[in-house]
Design a protein around this motif. Structure first.
Motif, mmCIF file in Angstrom:
data_model
loop_
_atom_site.group_PDB
_atom_site.id
_atom_site.type_symbol
_atom_site.label_atom_id
_atom_site.label_comp_id
_atom_site.label_asym_id
_atom_site.label_seq_id
_atom_site.Cartn_x
_atom_site.Cartn_y
_atom_site.Cartn_z
ATOM 1 N N MET A 1 0.852 -1.189 0.000
ATOM 2 C CA MET A 1 0.000 0.000 0.000
ATOM 3 C C MET A 1 0.883 1.234 0.000
ATOM 4 O O MET A 1 1.642 1.452 0.947
ATOM 5 C CB MET A 1 -0.910 -0.003 1.232
ATOM 6 N N ASN A 2 0.784 2.005 -1.048
ATOM 7 C CA ASN A 2 1.556 3.241 -1.189
ATOM 8 C C ASN A 2 0.622 4.440 -1.230
ATOM 9 O O ASN A 2 -0.581 4.301 -1.458
ATOM 10 C CB ASN A 2 2.394 3.194 -2.466
ATOM 11 N N SER A 3 1.195 5.617 -1.020
ATOM 12 C CA SER A 3 0.410 6.860 -1.070
ATOM 13 C C SER A 3 -0.853 6.746 -0.223
ATOM 14 O O SER A 3 -1.958 7.100 -0.672
ATOM 15 C CB SER A 3 0.050 7.196 -2.516
ATOM 16 N N LEU A 4 -0.682 6.282 0.982
ATOM 17 C CA LEU A 4 -1.838 6.045 1.849
ATOM 18 C C LEU A 4 -2.546 7.341 2.205
ATOM 19 O O LEU A 4 -1.918 8.407 2.354
ATOM 20 C CB LEU A 4 -1.403 5.313 3.109
ATOM 21 N N LYS A 5 -3.861 7.225 2.349
ATOM 22 C CA LYS A 5 -4.722 8.361 2.672
ATOM 23 C C LYS A 5 -5.472 8.056 3.976
ATOM 24 O O LYS A 5 -5.682 6.880 4.308
ATOM 25 C CB LYS A 5 -5.742 8.568 1.557
ATOM 26 N N PRO A 6 -5.904 9.086 4.682
ATOM 27 C CA PRO A 6 -6.678 8.840 5.911
ATOM 28 C C PRO A 6 -7.896 7.958 5.668
ATOM 29 O O PRO A 6 -8.263 7.163 6.541
ATOM 30 C CB PRO A 6 -7.068 10.247 6.351
ATOM 31 N N GLU A 7 -8.492 8.057 4.504
ATOM 32 C CA GLU A 7 -9.672 7.241 4.214
ATOM 33 C C GLU A 7 -9.340 5.764 3.996
ATOM 34 O O GLU A 7 -10.256 4.943 3.849
ATOM 35 C CB GLU A 7 -10.447 7.787 3.009
ATOM 36 N N ASP B 1 -14.683 -18.121 1.440
ATOM 37 C CA ASP B 1 -15.023 -19.107 2.463
ATOM 38 C C ASP B 1 -14.190 -18.967 3.737
ATOM 39 O O ASP B 1 -14.631 -19.378 4.807
ATOM 40 C CB ASP B 1 -14.805 -20.520 1.907
ATOM 41 N N TYR B 2 -13.002 -18.428 3.614
ATOM 42 C CA TYR B 2 -12.090 -18.378 4.754
ATOM 43 C C TYR B 2 -11.595 -16.957 4.945
ATOM 44 O O TYR B 2 -11.296 -16.247 3.975
ATOM 45 C CB TYR B 2 -10.905 -19.325 4.530
ATOM 46 N N TRP B 3 -11.459 -16.589 6.216
ATOM 47 C CA TRP B 3 -11.079 -15.219 6.567
ATOM 48 C C TRP B 3 -10.045 -15.231 7.683
ATOM 49 O O TRP B 3 -10.065 -16.095 8.565
ATOM 50 C CB TRP B 3 -12.316 -14.452 7.053
ATOM 51 N N GLY B 4 -9.164 -14.216 7.628
ATOM 52 C CA GLY B 4 -8.261 -14.001 8.744
ATOM 53 C C GLY B 4 -8.932 -13.145 9.802
ATOM 54 O O GLY B 4 -10.090 -12.743 9.664
ATOM 55 N N GLN B 5 -8.178 -12.852 10.855
ATOM 56 C CA GLN B 5 -8.728 -12.103 11.979
ATOM 57 C C GLN B 5 -8.639 -10.592 11.759
ATOM 58 O O GLN B 5 -9.260 -9.826 12.499
ATOM 59 C CB GLN B 5 -8.006 -12.486 13.273
ATOM 60 N N GLY B 6 -7.861 -10.175 10.773
ATOM 61 C CA GLY B 6 -7.746 -8.761 10.456
ATOM 62 C C GLY B 6 -6.538 -8.100 11.081
ATOM 63 O O GLY B 6 -6.028 -8.536 12.116
ATOM 64 N N THR B 7 -6.072 -7.028 10.437
ATOM 65 C CA THR B 7 -4.975 -6.223 10.963
ATOM 66 C C THR B 7 -5.340 -4.755 10.768
ATOM 67 O O THR B 7 -5.842 -4.363 9.710
ATOM 68 C CB THR B 7 -3.637 -6.581 10.289
ATOM 69 N N GLN B 8 -5.105 -3.955 11.801
ATOM 70 C CA GLN B 8 -5.524 -2.555 11.781
ATOM 71 C C GLN B 8 -4.514 -1.710 11.028
ATOM 72 O O GLN B 8 -3.309 -1.781 11.291
ATOM 73 C CB GLN B 8 -5.664 -2.041 13.216
ATOM 74 N N VAL B 9 -5.024 -0.892 10.123
ATOM 75 C CA VAL B 9 -4.222 0.114 9.428
ATOM 76 C C VAL B 9 -4.823 1.478 9.756
ATOM 77 O O VAL B 9 -6.016 1.704 9.540
ATOM 78 C CB VAL B 9 -4.229 -0.113 7.907
ATOM 79 N N THR B 10 -3.993 2.352 10.285
ATOM 80 C CA THR B 10 -4.431 3.703 10.628
ATOM 81 C C THR B 10 -3.529 4.706 9.925
ATOM 82 O O THR B 10 -2.312 4.651 10.072
ATOM 83 C CB THR B 10 -4.387 3.936 12.140
ATOM 84 N N VAL B 11 -4.161 5.591 9.162
ATOM 85 C CA VAL B 11 -3.417 6.600 8.410
ATOM 86 C C VAL B 11 -3.769 7.967 8.992
ATOM 87 O O VAL B 11 -4.929 8.380 8.970
ATOM 88 C CB VAL B 11 -3.760 6.553 6.918
ATOM 89 N N SER B 12 -2.773 8.648 9.508
ATOM 90 C CA SER B 12 -2.990 9.960 10.107
ATOM 91 C C SER B 12 -2.769 11.053 9.080
ATOM 92 O O SER B 12 -1.948 10.927 8.175
ATOM 93 C CB SER B 12 -2.062 10.149 11.299
ATOM 94 N N SER B 13 -3.517 12.128 9.248
ATOM 95 C CA SER B 13 -3.420 13.244 8.288
ATOM 96 C C SER B 13 -2.365 14.247 8.721
ATOM 97 O O SER B 13 -1.829 14.183 9.812
ATOM 98 C CB SER B 13 -4.774 13.930 8.162
#
Length: 123
Positions: A83-89, A111-123
């Motif tokens: 992920m490049n040029s990340l935006k707050p959205e 059919d299968y899912w992971g537990q997720g990982t948080q991505v936070t982009v600050s402005s």
């Protein structure tokens, strides 16, 4: 059964980059279409990108085209999201998902899912 574990999330400033990984175990990873979805607070889970197991065809949501790149390493049973040029959205919990079928852009196709990982982009 396929078990998926995401990693690589974190806090980054707008314009920065992150690489997410999704380690898969269980049945043959190379025979699964893989995808990334994301879910922001108060919003529905949305499609980000997918990569087919058949021909490595890739599909991206319009909101991430040109900024995000999906890839897979079948020898390592790992899916990536650069992920490049990340935006707050882009702030959301990012999930990887697996399907034995072809490319699907809706969550109910996986059919299968992971537990997720948080991505936070600050402005």
């Amino acid at each position: 059964q396929v078990q998926l574990v995401e990693s690589g999330g974190g806090l980054v400033q707008a314009g920065g980059s992150l690489r997410l990984s999704c380690a898969a175990s269980g049945r043959t990873f190379s025979r699964y279409t893989m995808a990334w979805f994301r879910q922001a607070p108060g919003k529905e889970r949305e499609f980000v990108t997918t990569i087919s197991w058949i021909d490595n065809y890739k599909n991206y949501a319009d909101s991430v085209k040109g900024r995000f790149t999906i890839s897979r390493d079948n020898a390592k049973n790992t899916l990536y999201l650069q992920m490049n040029s990340l935006k707050p959205e882009d702030t959301a919990v990012y999930y990887c998902a697996a399907s034995p079928r072809g490319v699907v852009v809706t969550a109910d196709g996986y059919d299968y899912w992971g537990q997720g990982t948080q991505v936070t982009v600050s402005s």
